[in-house]
Write an enzyme that holds these catalytic residues in place. Structure first.
Site, PDB file in Angstrom:
ATOM      1  N   ASP A  68      31.187  32.723  21.107  1.00 43.18           N
ATOM      2  CA  ASP A  68      31.993  31.486  21.044  1.00 43.18           C
ATOM      3  C   ASP A  68      31.656  30.635  19.814  1.00 43.18           C
ATOM      4  O   ASP A  68      32.215  29.547  19.656  1.00 43.18           O
ATOM      5  CB  ASP A  68      31.760  30.627  22.298  1.00 43.18           C
ATOM      6  CG  ASP A  68      32.347  31.269  23.546  1.00 43.18           C
ATOM      7  OD1 ASP A  68      33.126  32.240  23.405  1.00 43.18           O
ATOM      8  OD2 ASP A  68      32.015  30.816  24.653  1.00 43.18           O
ATOM      9  N   GLY A 108      33.147  15.010  21.141  1.00 47.08           N
ATOM     10  CA  GLY A 108      34.515  15.384  20.807  1.00 47.08           C
ATOM     11  C   GLY A 108      35.220  14.191  20.194  1.00 47.08           C
ATOM     12  O   GLY A 108      34.574  13.205  19.828  1.00 47.08           O
ATOM     13  N   ALA A 121      29.883   7.035  12.652  1.00 48.67           N
ATOM     14  CA  ALA A 121      30.454   5.708  12.407  1.00 48.67           C
ATOM     15  C   ALA A 121      30.668   4.946  13.715  1.00 48.67           C
ATOM     16  O   ALA A 121      30.878   3.730  13.690  1.00 48.67           O
ATOM     17  CB  ALA A 121      31.780   5.855  11.668  1.00 48.67           C
ATOM     18  N   CYS A 122      30.611   5.661  14.853  1.00 44.57           N
ATOM     19  CA  CYS A 122      30.785   4.994  16.158  1.00 44.57           C
ATOM     20  C   CYS A 122      29.596   4.089  16.510  1.00 44.57           C
ATOM     21  O   CYS A 122      29.604   3.439  17.544  1.00 44.57           O
ATOM     22  CB  CYS A 122      30.993   6.017  17.271  1.00 44.57           C
ATOM     23  SG  CYS A 122      32.559   6.886  17.137  1.00 44.57           S
ATOM     24  N   TYR A 160      28.933   7.236  23.660  1.00 46.27           N
ATOM     25  CA  TYR A 160      28.604   8.041  22.470  1.00 46.27           C
ATOM     26  C   TYR A 160      27.891   7.217  21.384  1.00 46.27           C
ATOM     27  O   TYR A 160      26.867   7.624  20.843  1.00 46.27           O
ATOM     28  CB  TYR A 160      29.910   8.633  21.942  1.00 46.27           C
ATOM     29  CG  TYR A 160      29.812   9.469  20.702  1.00 46.27           C
ATOM     30  CD1 TYR A 160      29.091  10.663  20.682  1.00 46.27           C
ATOM     31  CD2 TYR A 160      30.486   9.089  19.525  1.00 46.27           C
ATOM     32  CE1 TYR A 160      29.035  11.447  19.531  1.00 46.27           C
ATOM     33  CE2 TYR A 160      30.443   9.864  18.383  1.00 46.27           C
ATOM     34  CZ  TYR A 160      29.709  11.039  18.388  1.00 46.27           C
ATOM     35  OH  TYR A 160      29.658  11.817  17.248  1.00 46.27           O
ATOM     36  N   GLU A 214      39.143  17.980  20.327  1.00 51.31           N
ATOM     37  CA  GLU A 214      39.549  17.952  18.920  1.00 51.31           C
ATOM     38  C   GLU A 214      39.773  16.517  18.434  1.00 51.31           C
ATOM     39  O   GLU A 214      40.129  15.638  19.201  1.00 51.31           O
ATOM     40  CB  GLU A 214      40.807  18.806  18.699  1.00 51.31           C
ATOM     41  CG  GLU A 214      42.035  18.380  19.468  1.00 51.31           C
ATOM     42  CD  GLU A 214      42.067  18.872  20.920  1.00 51.31           C
ATOM     43  OE1 GLU A 214      41.031  19.276  21.452  1.00 51.31           O
ATOM     44  OE2 GLU A 214      43.150  18.790  21.522  1.00 51.31           O
ATOM     45  N   LYS A 251      49.544  20.138  17.120  1.00 50.47           N
ATOM     46  CA  LYS A 251      50.800  19.705  17.752  1.00 50.47           C
ATOM     47  C   LYS A 251      51.998  20.033  16.847  1.00 50.47           C
ATOM     48  O   LYS A 251      53.063  20.404  17.330  1.00 50.47           O
ATOM     49  CB  LYS A 251      50.764  18.197  18.014  1.00 50.47           C
ATOM     50  CG  LYS A 251      49.850  17.794  19.169  1.00 50.47           C
ATOM     51  CD  LYS A 251      49.890  16.270  19.331  1.00 50.47           C
ATOM     52  CE  LYS A 251      48.806  15.752  20.225  1.00 50.47           C
ATOM     53  NZ  LYS A 251      48.785  14.277  20.284  1.00 50.47           N
ATOM     54  N   ARG A 253      41.809   5.065   9.682  1.00 53.76           N
ATOM     55  CA  ARG A 253      40.517   5.754   9.621  1.00 53.76           C
ATOM     56  C   ARG A 253      40.294   6.288   8.203  1.00 53.76           C
ATOM     57  O   ARG A 253      41.232   6.423   7.422  1.00 53.76           O
ATOM     58  CB  ARG A 253      40.501   6.979  10.563  1.00 53.76           C
ATOM     59  CG  ARG A 253      40.589   6.685  12.053  1.00 53.76           C
ATOM     60  CD  ARG A 253      39.301   6.071  12.585  1.00 53.76           C
ATOM     61  NE  ARG A 253      39.356   5.877  14.026  1.00 53.76           N
ATOM     62  CZ  ARG A 253      39.945   4.849  14.635  1.00 53.76           C
ATOM     63  NH1 ARG A 253      40.561   3.898  13.936  1.00 53.76           N
ATOM     64  NH2 ARG A 253      39.932   4.749  15.951  1.00 53.76           N
ATOM     65  N   ARG A 260      38.806   1.614  10.715  1.00 51.06           N
ATOM     66  CA  ARG A 260      37.415   1.916  10.346  1.00 51.06           C
ATOM     67  C   ARG A 260      37.401   2.680   9.028  1.00 51.06           C
ATOM     68  O   ARG A 260      38.202   3.578   8.813  1.00 51.06           O
ATOM     69  CB  ARG A 260      36.783   2.768  11.435  1.00 51.06           C
ATOM     70  CG  ARG A 260      35.434   3.353  11.053  1.00 51.06           C
ATOM     71  CD  ARG A 260      34.913   4.284  12.116  1.00 51.06           C
ATOM     72  NE  ARG A 260      34.555   3.571  13.316  1.00 51.06           N
ATOM     73  CZ  ARG A 260      34.514   4.127  14.535  1.00 51.06           C
ATOM     74  NH1 ARG A 260      34.829   5.389  14.699  1.00 51.06           N
ATOM     75  NH2 ARG A 260      34.148   3.410  15.577  1.00 51.06           N
TER      76      ARG A 260
HETATM   77  P1  NAD Z   1      30.611  20.501  17.494  1.00 53.46           P
HETATM   78  O1  NAD Z   1      30.941  20.141  18.908  1.00 53.46           O
HETATM   79  O2  NAD Z   1      31.538  21.420  16.790  1.00 53.46           O
HETATM   80  O3  NAD Z   1      29.139  21.108  17.412  1.00 53.46           O
HETATM   81  C1  NAD Z   1      28.092  20.688  18.253  1.00 53.46           C
HETATM   82  C2  NAD Z   1      27.412  21.914  18.777  1.00 53.46           C
HETATM   83  O4  NAD Z   1      26.295  21.507  19.580  1.00 53.46           O
HETATM   84  C3  NAD Z   1      28.318  22.762  19.687  1.00 53.46           C
HETATM   85  O5  NAD Z   1      28.465  24.069  19.178  1.00 53.46           O
HETATM   86  C4  NAD Z   1      27.606  22.736  21.024  1.00 53.46           C
HETATM   87  O6  NAD Z   1      27.715  23.956  21.749  1.00 53.46           O
HETATM   88  C5  NAD Z   1      26.182  22.450  20.608  1.00 53.46           C
HETATM   89  N1  NAD Z   1      25.411  21.924  21.720  1.00 53.46           N
HETATM   90  C6  NAD Z   1      25.800  20.998  22.640  1.00 53.46           C
HETATM   91  N2  NAD Z   1      24.853  20.840  23.568  1.00 53.46           N
HETATM   92  C7  NAD Z   1      23.837  21.659  23.225  1.00 53.46           C
HETATM   93  C8  NAD Z   1      22.588  21.949  23.824  1.00 53.46           C
HETATM   94  N3  NAD Z   1      22.201  21.355  24.965  1.00 53.46           N
HETATM   95  N4  NAD Z   1      21.779  22.854  23.219  1.00 53.46           N
HETATM   96  C9  NAD Z   1      22.162  23.470  22.082  1.00 53.46           C
HETATM   97  N5  NAD Z   1      23.351  23.259  21.479  1.00 53.46           N
HETATM   98  C10 NAD Z   1      24.179  22.350  22.047  1.00 53.46           C
HETATM   99  O7  NAD Z   1      30.458  19.125  16.720  1.00 53.46           O
HETATM  100  P2  NAD Z   1      30.458  18.854  15.155  1.00 53.46           P
HETATM  101  O8  NAD Z   1      31.777  18.275  14.807  1.00 53.46           O
HETATM  102  O9  NAD Z   1      29.960  20.040  14.427  1.00 53.46           O
HETATM  103  O10 NAD Z   1      29.382  17.676  15.084  1.00 53.46           O
HETATM  104  C11 NAD Z   1      28.006  17.930  14.793  1.00 53.46           C
HETATM  105  C12 NAD Z   1      27.238  16.625  14.853  1.00 53.46           C
HETATM  106  O11 NAD Z   1      27.824  15.672  13.955  1.00 53.46           O
HETATM  107  C13 NAD Z   1      27.225  15.968  16.240  1.00 53.46           C
HETATM  108  O12 NAD Z   1      25.979  15.367  16.446  1.00 53.46           O
HETATM  109  C14 NAD Z   1      28.275  14.889  16.122  1.00 53.46           C
HETATM  110  O13 NAD Z   1      28.037  13.816  16.991  1.00 53.46           O
HETATM  111  C15 NAD Z   1      28.120  14.474  14.664  1.00 53.46           C
HETATM  112  N6  NAD Z   1      29.339  13.885  14.146  1.00 53.46           N
HETATM  113  C16 NAD Z   1      30.449  14.652  13.929  1.00 53.46           C
HETATM  114  C17 NAD Z   1      31.610  14.063  13.453  1.00 53.46           C
HETATM  115  C18 NAD Z   1      32.854  14.878  13.211  1.00 53.46           C
HETATM  116  O14 NAD Z   1      33.852  14.302  12.758  1.00 53.46           O
HETATM  117  N7  NAD Z   1      32.873  16.169  13.462  1.00 53.46           N
HETATM  118  C19 NAD Z   1      31.646  12.686  13.181  1.00 53.46           C
HETATM  119  C20 NAD Z   1      30.500  11.929  13.434  1.00 53.46           C
HETATM  120  C21 NAD Z   1      29.344  12.542  13.885  1.00 53.46           C
END
Ligand code: NAD
Length: 340
Positions: A54, A93, A133-134, A163, A205, A214, A236, A300
């Protein structure tokens, strides 16, 4: 062998590579970061809770491990012998997920706390934490007349409920591990990252991927209607994945102990984003606005003064010109899953 011993052993052998952990490597940003670190010649231990089948990207030259990082002993196992830890593991998410799953989001604090402690015990030298940024005070984001957010705007604390609170607390934890235990911590406040391999369906997403999907769904079902949450005037900034991974790597190598914005400073409305997607889809949609959908703050954007001062660099890739590869990637995923 501790992380520091591994590093010095590598230096003696004139190998400049580092032994690094990417937590959350099966996800969007973690997958791309693992790729960049491998390309730079580092040894990467890539860890995620999901089965490898996955993962968004599987890099066979990494040591790929499936472990739940809420578990303390698993964190100890992954940090053992490693020099730098990148924590991108999180239960998160887009707005549709974080507004309805606050408890799950907050429980990611367990991952961060256990990884920090394991990194310290393993003698790792640096720790990266992906914040958001949250964390910023929501009262400063109630107008679509956006004032870019500076790092100091996170306090007085009034972040996104759930979050945002988890991220702000974990930022603080990084700070105290740095001050009290000498573990060098780096904290990036990421602003809406987009790119291929992002989550594109299933409810987690974010806006660019959701709107691309969509549009593609509408195209294949011969509908001209496109559903938009809210009135589309919420604003944003969106950060390209290449800028995101470049910024993370630069921060890790620089002397930046305070949290830094890592985001684009180009602010656009969701309606403008839809216009970009219409151009990619080759269709002008009838826009259907959904009142009462999860929206988050009104406006933001990232203030990039500090990151530019500290790194002599700031994100520069505009979503207006760089959404095409993401749209095409989602298009292929959609075709493979629903059409072929
Ligand atoms: P994502 O959901 O694609 O990746 C996160 C990964 O963490 C997932 O593959 C998930 O399976 C894994 N995970 C969750 N729980 C876990 C656990 N208990 N043990 C091991 N793995 C675990 O998210 P992303 O978009 O790649 O974001 C990565 C980081 O960046 C996160 O901390 C997120 O909060 C931060 N972030 C992302 C965004 C964005 O726009 N994507 C914005 C701000 C902050």
């Amino acid at each position: 062998m501790t992380g520091a011993e591994v590093a010095s052993w590598r230096l003696e052998g004139c190998i400049m590579s580092k032994a690094v952990v990417v937590a959350g490597a099966g996800g969007f940003i973690g997958g791309w970061l693992t790729k960049r670190l491998l390309e730079a010649g580092h040894s990467v231990r890539a860890v995620d809770v999901k089965p490898v089948s996955d993962w968004e990207q599987v890099h066979h030259s990494a040591e790929n491990m499936v472990l739940d990082l809420r578990d303390r002993s698993n964190c100890k196992e992954v940090c053992s012998g490693m020099n730098e830890i990148f924590n991108l593991a999180c239960d998160m998410g887009g707005m549709g997920f974080i507004e309805l799953n606050k408890a799950a989001c907050m429980l990611s604090v367990v991952i961060g706390a256990n990884l920090l402690e394991a990194a310290r015990l393993a003698g790792a030298s640096k720790f990266f934490f992906a914040s958001t940024a949250c964390v910023y005070n929501v009262a400063l984001q109630s107008s679509s007349d956006v004032v870019p957010l500076k790092e100091e705007d996170a306090y007085p604390a009034n972040p996104e409920d759930g979050y945002g609170w988890e991220k702000l607390f974990s930022e603080r934890l990084c700070r105290h591990f740095s001050e009290e235990f000498g573990l060098k911590t780096r904290v990036a406040r990421l602003h809406n990252v987009f790119g291929p391999c992002c989550t594109w369906e299933g409810g987690r997403e974010k806006a660019p991927a959701a709107l691309c999907r969509k549009a593609i769904e509408a195209k294949y079902s011969n509908r001209r209607k496109l559903e938009i949450w809210g009135d589309g005037n919420q604003k944003r900034s969106f950060t390209h994945i290449d800028d995101c991974t470049t910024g993370i790597l630069k921060m890790m190598d620089a002397d930046v102990s305070e949290p830094l914005n890592l985001g684009s400073d180009l602010v656009i409305s969701i309606n403008e984003l839809v216009t970009v997607i219409e151009g990619l889809a080759g269709i002008q949609f009838e826009r259907e606005y959904v009142a009462g959908a999860p929206l988050g703050v009104r406006g933001r954007c990232s203030d990039n003064t500090k990151i530019f001062q500290q790194l002599n660099w700031a994100p520069s890739l505009s979503i207006l010109q760089n959404l095409g590869a993401t749209y095409e990637w989602i298009h292929q995923k959609y075709l493979n899953k629903y059409v072929r």
